[in-house]
Write a protein that holds these residues in place. Structure first.
Motif, PDB file in Angstrom:
ATOM      1  N   TYR A  59       0.292   4.161   0.494  1.00  0.00           N
ATOM      2  CA  TYR A  59      -0.089   5.170   1.488  1.00  0.00           C
ATOM      3  C   TYR A  59       0.151   4.690   2.915  1.00  0.00           C
ATOM      4  O   TYR A  59      -0.160   5.411   3.868  1.00  0.00           O
ATOM      5  CB  TYR A  59      -1.568   5.536   1.315  1.00  0.00           C
ATOM      6  N   SER A  60       0.711   3.497   3.066  1.00  0.00           N
ATOM      7  CA  SER A  60       0.958   2.964   4.408  1.00  0.00           C
ATOM      8  C   SER A  60       2.294   3.485   4.929  1.00  0.00           C
ATOM      9  O   SER A  60       3.355   3.199   4.348  1.00  0.00           O
ATOM     10  CB  SER A  60       0.956   1.435   4.388  1.00  0.00           C
ATOM     11  N   GLN A  61       2.250   4.221   6.038  1.00  0.00           N
ATOM     12  CA  GLN A  61       3.471   4.742   6.627  1.00  0.00           C
ATOM     13  C   GLN A  61       4.363   3.603   7.112  1.00  0.00           C
ATOM     14  O   GLN A  61       5.592   3.647   6.969  1.00  0.00           O
ATOM     15  CB  GLN A  61       3.115   5.674   7.797  1.00  0.00           C
ATOM     16  N   GLU A  62       3.759   2.571   7.698  1.00  0.00           N
ATOM     17  CA  GLU A  62       4.533   1.437   8.217  1.00  0.00           C
ATOM     18  C   GLU A  62       5.309   0.737   7.098  1.00  0.00           C
ATOM     19  O   GLU A  62       6.500   0.419   7.253  1.00  0.00           O
ATOM     20  CB  GLU A  62       3.602   0.435   8.904  1.00  0.00           C
ATOM     21  N   GLN A  63       4.665   0.522   5.961  1.00  0.00           N
ATOM     22  CA  GLN A  63       5.335  -0.174   4.865  1.00  0.00           C
ATOM     23  C   GLN A  63       6.424   0.692   4.240  1.00  0.00           C
ATOM     24  O   GLN A  63       7.478   0.176   3.824  1.00  0.00           O
ATOM     25  CB  GLN A  63       4.296  -0.598   3.817  1.00  0.00           C
ATOM     26  N   ARG A  64       6.206   1.984   4.159  1.00  0.00           N
ATOM     27  CA  ARG A  64       7.267   2.874   3.657  1.00  0.00           C
ATOM     28  C   ARG A  64       8.476   2.835   4.580  1.00  0.00           C
ATOM     29  O   ARG A  64       9.631   2.827   4.126  1.00  0.00           O
ATOM     30  CB  ARG A  64       6.733   4.304   3.517  1.00  0.00           C
ATOM     31  N   GLU A  65       8.230   2.805   5.885  1.00  0.00           N
ATOM     32  CA  GLU A  65       9.340   2.732   6.838  1.00  0.00           C
ATOM     33  C   GLU A  65      10.090   1.404   6.721  1.00  0.00           C
ATOM     34  O   GLU A  65      11.320   1.359   6.879  1.00  0.00           O
ATOM     35  CB  GLU A  65       8.797   2.907   8.261  1.00  0.00           C
ATOM     36  N   GLN A  66       9.374   0.326   6.421  1.00  0.00           N
ATOM     37  CA  GLN A  66      10.036  -0.968   6.246  1.00  0.00           C
ATOM     38  C   GLN A  66      10.952  -0.948   5.024  1.00  0.00           C
ATOM     39  O   GLN A  66      12.070  -1.483   5.049  1.00  0.00           O
ATOM     40  CB  GLN A  66       8.990  -2.075   6.112  1.00  0.00           C
TER      41      GLN A  66
ATOM     42  N   GLN B  40      12.401   1.719   3.762  1.00  0.00           N
ATOM     43  CA  GLN B  40      13.550   2.552   4.105  1.00  0.00           C
ATOM     44  C   GLN B  40      14.525   1.799   5.007  1.00  0.00           C
ATOM     45  O   GLN B  40      15.753   1.930   4.865  1.00  0.00           O
ATOM     46  CB  GLN B  40      13.074   3.843   4.799  1.00  0.00           C
TER      47      GLN B  40
ATOM     48  N   ASP C 247       0.859  -1.191   0.000  1.00  0.00           N
ATOM     49  CA  ASP C 247       0.000   0.000   0.000  1.00  0.00           C
ATOM     50  C   ASP C 247       0.892   1.237   0.000  1.00  0.00           C
ATOM     51  O   ASP C 247       1.593   1.501   0.984  1.00  0.00           O
ATOM     52  CB  ASP C 247      -0.899  -0.018   1.241  1.00  0.00           C
TER      53      ASP C 247
END
Length: 749
Positions: A389-396, A398, A387
């Motif tokens: 727009y998922s902040q958690e997945q973007r952080e993963q 990174q 997703d």
């Protein structure tokens, strides 16, 4: 009863009729029931095809020569006319022994489960069969059920022993059920007056009756189920009772959602863990069976919760490792150790996979189911795309990049503009092996979805040195030879999901579990970590490029699938003997079917029992392949579609297939019951190939995988300049002795 040597040749000398060889043998020839004739006149070999001594002609094909025995009587040797009603046959047999009221008697097979002969199964009587005259099933059922009301324990025990021997026969079982036999057995089980042999016999008889499928498991009462649960939870219970109680609860759980919830709430998981650690292999197996049944009946969130709890309670160690207990060595958890020490004492907990006794087929199946259900927990992640727009997945994402390119405490592009930082991030994501500057686009593919990201993160966190080495090593190579980590990880995750069948429903018969799965926690992610490093090693050795990424296996598949197709059609040309199943579920005759050498016609016809396969040109029936409409399998087949869900029918479903074809503008069917799962796969593959459909059997998957592995290894040998001979090397002679043989069934200390 005695031994009956040479019954097939009508040479009877046994049991209570031992004097018959000297003074003659009773005959049931028409008009002379019970008359004694010289032995020489009835010595008639069943192998005789033409006129036999003392006869004018060979017996008709529907006449079989059999022996009928009765306690304290000289056996009868008769010619049984299969066209004659069974009641008339019984009357003749009784008349020969001067027995009145033939309706009070019945014929049974003398061996095996002593099944009653009925009009439905009489075709199973063959030349040389031995039958026995016994009480009719209705009278036998009445008598034995009356014995259950006996005031003496010994009387009930004897009645139950006889009942257990006869209830596997559906004819007798129906008579027992129609006389409230299940209720009478249920009363014995619920009362629990005798917790030893009587209770075990009652449970066994009850189970056999229920498994015929005449009565639904959902009809059982809640108090009855709770009573059976109490036997599972009870300490110091008779060793023969608890496996039967567990088996009954497994059937209840699989058949009734309502009662299954009751079992789930009443049987603690800790109790099943206790049963899994005993030395009684049968108790272990039935405990594992109930455990997998409870897991199958649970919702996905409940299943995850249950499995997490089981792994925390060291289920994996009970399956794969041996845990020693004793003074100074406590058991895994206090509650469990209290149960074990009070019930079993101290000693060595029984390991399942590495037990000294061989692993049974049933336990292997339940371990497969446990593995499949556990891997099934990965399916939601496998089906879920990233997703953006998922902040958690973007952080993963990174975190994955930072673990490869940033040292601890460093920050990307400190003092750089936002555009410069974004450009640097995009370049580093490409070095990681993503196809796009936005890595989320690569992870939109389903499967593997977010499961690929989970694997990459696990590798970076649990093997950071190997992860950094993989990424940095490939990012410094020439572009055409770099192994893209992210793309490789995505493809590898897809392959692992296919090989381990993540998300597929459990097979009812499969046994192919992997011991490695129970050897450690997070086995799927650990397997990925090992595989990704092997992939990188192979990539370097092959000097592969990114263009080769999808080529190798896909390039080999068409050629190898052609080989498999050719082999399947050759097997169809050789032909197979099938059993003909009538509308009454009788296996009447054998018939032979094969494919013509030009692959245009199916040829088939009946054959005699014991005869060799006929030549194709002698077969009377033909079905042009061009007339075939479709291939049907399992429950879609017309010859099994109308049947229920009894355990006998389940076996037929897995071996049944049919072809529908045009016959005089109407749809007709040619129905098959394969003699084995292997033959089922060969024939369904071959027919699919003839119809131009994909060959999707399990055997095709295994054959393709084996051929791909062999071909890949051969090509790797060529890369190492190892010459591959055109002719196979000669087979060396056997050794002078086999003293080096190792018995793998003996467990190592």
């Amino acid at each position: 009863r005695g031994a009956w040597p040479g019954v097939g040749d009508w040479a009877v000398s046994a049991g209570h009729g031992g004097q018959a060889a000297d003074r003659g043998t009773p005959s049931s020839s028409p008009g002379t029931p019970g008359q004694v004739r010289p032995r020489q006149e009835i010595a008639w070999s069943e192998k005789c095809r033409g006129p036999c001594p003392g006869s004018a002609m060979a017996p008709p094909r529907n006449v079989v020569k059999i022996a009928v025995q009765m306690r304290d009587a000289i056996p009868q040797l008769i010619q049984l006319d299969q066209a004659k009603p069974l009641a008339a046959v019984l009357k003749e047999v009784c008349n020969a022994w001067s027995l009145a009221h033939s309706e009070r008697y019945a014929l049974q097979f003398a061996d095996g489960h002593r099944r009653y002969i009925t009009e439905n199964n009489r075709a199973e009587i063959k030349n040389g069969s031995i039958l026995c005259l016994s009480t009719a099933p209705d009278l036998e059922a009445e008598w034995l059920l009356g014995g259950l009301q006996s005031g003496s324990r010994e009387g009930r025990r004897e009645s139950l022993q006889h009942l257990v021997l006869l209830v596997p026969d559906i004819t007798f079982a129906r008579e027992v059920i129609s006389r409230d036999g299940l209720q009478r057995l249920g009363t014995i089980i619920e009362d629990g007056d005798d917790l030893g042999e009587v209770l075990a016999l009652a449970l066994r008889a009850f189970l056999e009756l229920m498994e015929h499928g005449v009565v639904s498991w959902e009809t059982l009462s809640i108090p009855f189920v709770r009573k059976v649960v109490s036997y599972v939870n009870m300490n110091l219970m008779d060793a023969s009772v608890q496996p039967l109680a567990l088996r009954l609860l497994e059937s209840v759980t699989l058949s009734s959602p309502v009662l299954g919830q009751l079992v789930k709430s009443e049987v603690p998981l800790d109790r099943l863990l206790v049963h899994l650690q005993v030395m009684n292999q049968q108790l272990q197996t039935k405990a594992m069976a109930l455990l997998t049944a409870l897991l199958q009946g649970a919702s996905p969130p409940e299943r995850k919760h249950m499995l997490d709890y089981l792994w925390q309670r060291n289920l994996r160690q009970f399956i794969y490792k041996v845990e020693k207990t004793g003074p100074g060595r406590p058991l895994p958890t206090p509650p469990l150790s209290v149960s074990l020490s009070s019930h079993y004492g101290l000693g060595v907990l029984q390991n399942i996979i590495h037990s000294a006794a061989p692993l049974g087929d049933e336990m292997a199946h339940h371990l497969y189911v446990l593995q499949s259900l556990t891997l099934g927990l990965l399916e939601p992640r496998m089906r879920m795309p990233l997703d953006p727009y998922s902040q958690e997945q973007r952080e993963q994402l990174q975190a994955l990049r930072q673990a490869a390119f940033e040292q601890e405490g460093e920050s990307l592009g400190a003092g750089l503009s936002a555009d410069r930082r974004r450009s640097l991030c995009a370049r580093e994501f490409r070095k990681l092996g993503f196809s796009n500057s936005n890595p989320g686009q690569d992870l939109e593919r389903v499967p593997p979805g977010l499961l690929a990201l989970d694997n990459m993160l696990y590798f970076s966190r649990h093997a950071p040195s190997a992860y950094s080495r993989f990424v940095l090593e490939n990012s410094s190579r020439e572009d055409k030879h770099e192994c893209p980590f992210a793309r490789s990880s995505i493809q590898l995750t897809v392959l692992l999901c296919e090989l381990l069948r993540v998300g597929e429903p459990c097979s009812e018969t499969a046994q192919d579990f992997s011991p490695m799965f129970f050897g450690q926690d997070e086995s799927f992610h650990e397997l990925f970590c090992v595989s990704i490093q092997l992939l990188n090693k192979t990539w370097k050795e092959m000097r592969a490029t990114q263009e080769d990424f999808d080529k190798l296996r896909e390039k080999l598949k068409p050629e190898l699938m052609g080989l498999i197709r050719q082999q399947r059609l050759l097997r169809l040309c050789e032909g197979t003997l099938f059993r003909k199943i009538s509308s009454r579920r009788r296996q009447d005759k054998l018939w032979f079917c094969c494919l013509s050498p030009n692959h245009k016609v199916l040829q088939y016809g009946d054959v005699e029992e014991g005869a060799s396969p006929p030549a194709p040109e002698t077969l009377p029936e033909q079905l042009p392949v061009a007339d075939i409409r479709a291939l049907l399998t399992g429950k879609d087949c017309p010859h099994v579609r109308e049947k229920g869900s009894g355990k006998q029918n389940k076996d037929l479903y897995e071996l049944a297939f049919s072809v529908s074809y045009d016959r005089e503008e109407e749809e007709a069917y040619l129905n098959f019951i394969a003699p084995s799962k292997w033959q089922f796969d060969l024939w369904t593959d071959g027919l699919s190939a003839l119809l131009g459909s994909p060959m999707g059997s399990e055997q095709t998957r295994l054959d393709l995988e084996q051929l791909l592995t062999m071909e890949t290894k051969l090509r790797l040998l060529e890369l190492e300049n190892v010459p591959i001979p055109e002719q196979p090397p000669p087979i060396p002679p056997p050794p002078t002795n086999f003293n080096f043989c190792y018995d793998c069934s003996i467990a190592e200390p």
